[in-house]
Design a protein around this motif. Structure first.
Motif, PDB file in Angstrom:
ATOM      1  N   ASN A 173      10.083 -15.024  -3.738  1.00 31.53           N
ATOM      2  CA  ASN A 173       8.774 -15.647  -3.514  1.00 31.53           C
ATOM      3  C   ASN A 173       7.931 -14.855  -2.519  1.00 31.53           C
ATOM      4  OD1 ASN A 173       9.214 -17.702  -5.331  1.00 31.53           O
ATOM      5  ND2 ASN A 173      10.070 -19.075  -3.795  1.00 31.53           N
ATOM      6  N   ALA A 200       6.543 -11.980  -4.333  1.00 37.17           N
ATOM      7  CA  ALA A 200       5.493 -12.426  -5.262  1.00 37.17           C
ATOM      8  C   ALA A 200       4.184 -12.663  -4.521  1.00 37.17           C
ATOM      9  CB  ALA A 200       5.943 -13.693  -5.985  1.00 37.17           C
ATOM     10  N   ARG A 201       4.261 -13.290  -3.351  1.00 38.99           N
ATOM     11  CA  ARG A 201       3.048 -13.522  -2.549  1.00 38.99           C
ATOM     12  C   ARG A 201       2.435 -12.201  -2.089  1.00 38.99           C
ATOM     13  NH1 ARG A 201       6.185 -17.874  -0.831  1.00 38.99           N
ATOM     14  NH2 ARG A 201       7.023 -16.704   0.939  1.00 38.99           N
ATOM     15  N   LYS A 202       3.299 -11.275  -1.699  1.00 44.01           N
ATOM     16  CA  LYS A 202       2.798  -9.981  -1.235  1.00 44.01           C
ATOM     17  C   LYS A 202       2.126  -9.223  -2.374  1.00 44.01           C
ATOM     18  CE  LYS A 202       3.752  -5.784   1.194  1.00 44.01           C
ATOM     19  NZ  LYS A 202       4.658  -4.727   1.420  1.00 44.01           N
ATOM     20  N   LYS A 203       2.691  -9.319  -3.567  1.00 44.05           N
ATOM     21  CA  LYS A 203       2.100  -8.640  -4.728  1.00 44.05           C
ATOM     22  C   LYS A 203       0.691  -9.159  -4.985  1.00 44.05           C
ATOM     23  CE  LYS A 203       2.537  -7.588  -9.570  1.00 44.05           C
ATOM     24  NZ  LYS A 203       3.095  -7.958 -10.834  1.00 44.05           N
ATOM     25  N   LYS A 204       0.512 -10.474  -4.866  1.00 45.06           N
ATOM     26  CA  LYS A 204      -0.806 -11.071  -5.101  1.00 45.06           C
ATOM     27  C   LYS A 204      -1.811 -10.672  -4.022  1.00 45.06           C
ATOM     28  CE  LYS A 204       0.669 -15.130  -7.661  1.00 45.06           C
ATOM     29  NZ  LYS A 204       0.723 -16.590  -7.694  1.00 45.06           N
ATOM     30  N   SER A 205      -1.341 -10.553  -2.799  1.00 47.38           N
ATOM     31  CA  SER A 205      -2.278 -10.289  -1.702  1.00 47.38           C
ATOM     32  C   SER A 205      -2.581  -8.801  -1.512  1.00 47.38           C
ATOM     33  CB  SER A 205      -1.761 -10.889  -0.392  1.00 47.38           C
ATOM     34  OG  SER A 205      -0.568 -10.242   0.003  1.00 47.38           O
ATOM     35  N   SER A 206      -1.547  -7.974  -1.427  1.00 47.31           N
ATOM     36  CA  SER A 206      -1.816  -6.575  -1.108  1.00 47.31           C
ATOM     37  C   SER A 206      -1.116  -5.583  -2.032  1.00 47.31           C
ATOM     38  CB  SER A 206      -1.402  -6.289   0.338  1.00 47.31           C
ATOM     39  OG  SER A 206      -0.010  -6.500   0.503  1.00 47.31           O
ATOM     40  N   GLY A 207      -0.277  -6.053  -2.923  1.00 46.92           N
ATOM     41  CA  GLY A 207       0.454  -5.151  -3.808  1.00 46.92           C
ATOM     42  C   GLY A 207       1.806  -4.757  -3.226  1.00 46.92           C
ATOM     43  N   THR A 241       9.037  -3.075  -5.504  1.00 42.15           N
ATOM     44  CA  THR A 241       9.069  -3.410  -6.928  1.00 42.15           C
ATOM     45  C   THR A 241      10.493  -3.311  -7.457  1.00 42.15           C
ATOM     46  OG1 THR A 241       6.816  -2.586  -7.205  1.00 42.15           O
ATOM     47  CG2 THR A 241       8.121  -2.831  -9.197  1.00 42.15           C
ATOM     48  N   ARG A 289      12.422  -6.262  -6.055  1.00 37.94           N
ATOM     49  CA  ARG A 289      12.039  -7.491  -6.768  1.00 37.94           C
ATOM     50  C   ARG A 289      12.747  -7.583  -8.113  1.00 37.94           C
ATOM     51  NH1 ARG A 289       6.412  -7.535  -9.438  1.00 37.94           N
ATOM     52  NH2 ARG A 289       7.658  -6.115 -10.668  1.00 37.94           N
TER      53      ARG A 289
END
Length: 69
Positions: free
Chosen positions: A11, A14-21, A27, A30
């Protein structure tokens, strides 16, 4: 790694991917964590299926016997 820690890290990524990649290393992490999680789910599901016992209803087995006579 216990399941709660695993889910928390998934999670977090996932949050980091949405905010800054995510970086390439994140990756890969994950993807590995997701694979571990899915294997755990599949294993638990198989264990549940292995413990299922089929039990015939006495009434239905009597009806089946009468049909064959």
């Amino acid at each position: 790694m216990d399941i709660d820690t695993l889910i928390a890290r998934i999670n977090e990524l996932a949050r980091k991917k949405k905010s800054s990649g995510l970086t390439a290393e994140e990756t890969v992490e994950r993807d590995e964590l997701r694979a571990i999680y899915l294997n755990n789910i599949r294993s638990n599901f198989r264990q549940q299926l292995d413990t299922i016992e089929f039990v015939e209803d006495a009434e239905s087995s009597d009806n089946t016997k009468n049909k064959h006579k």
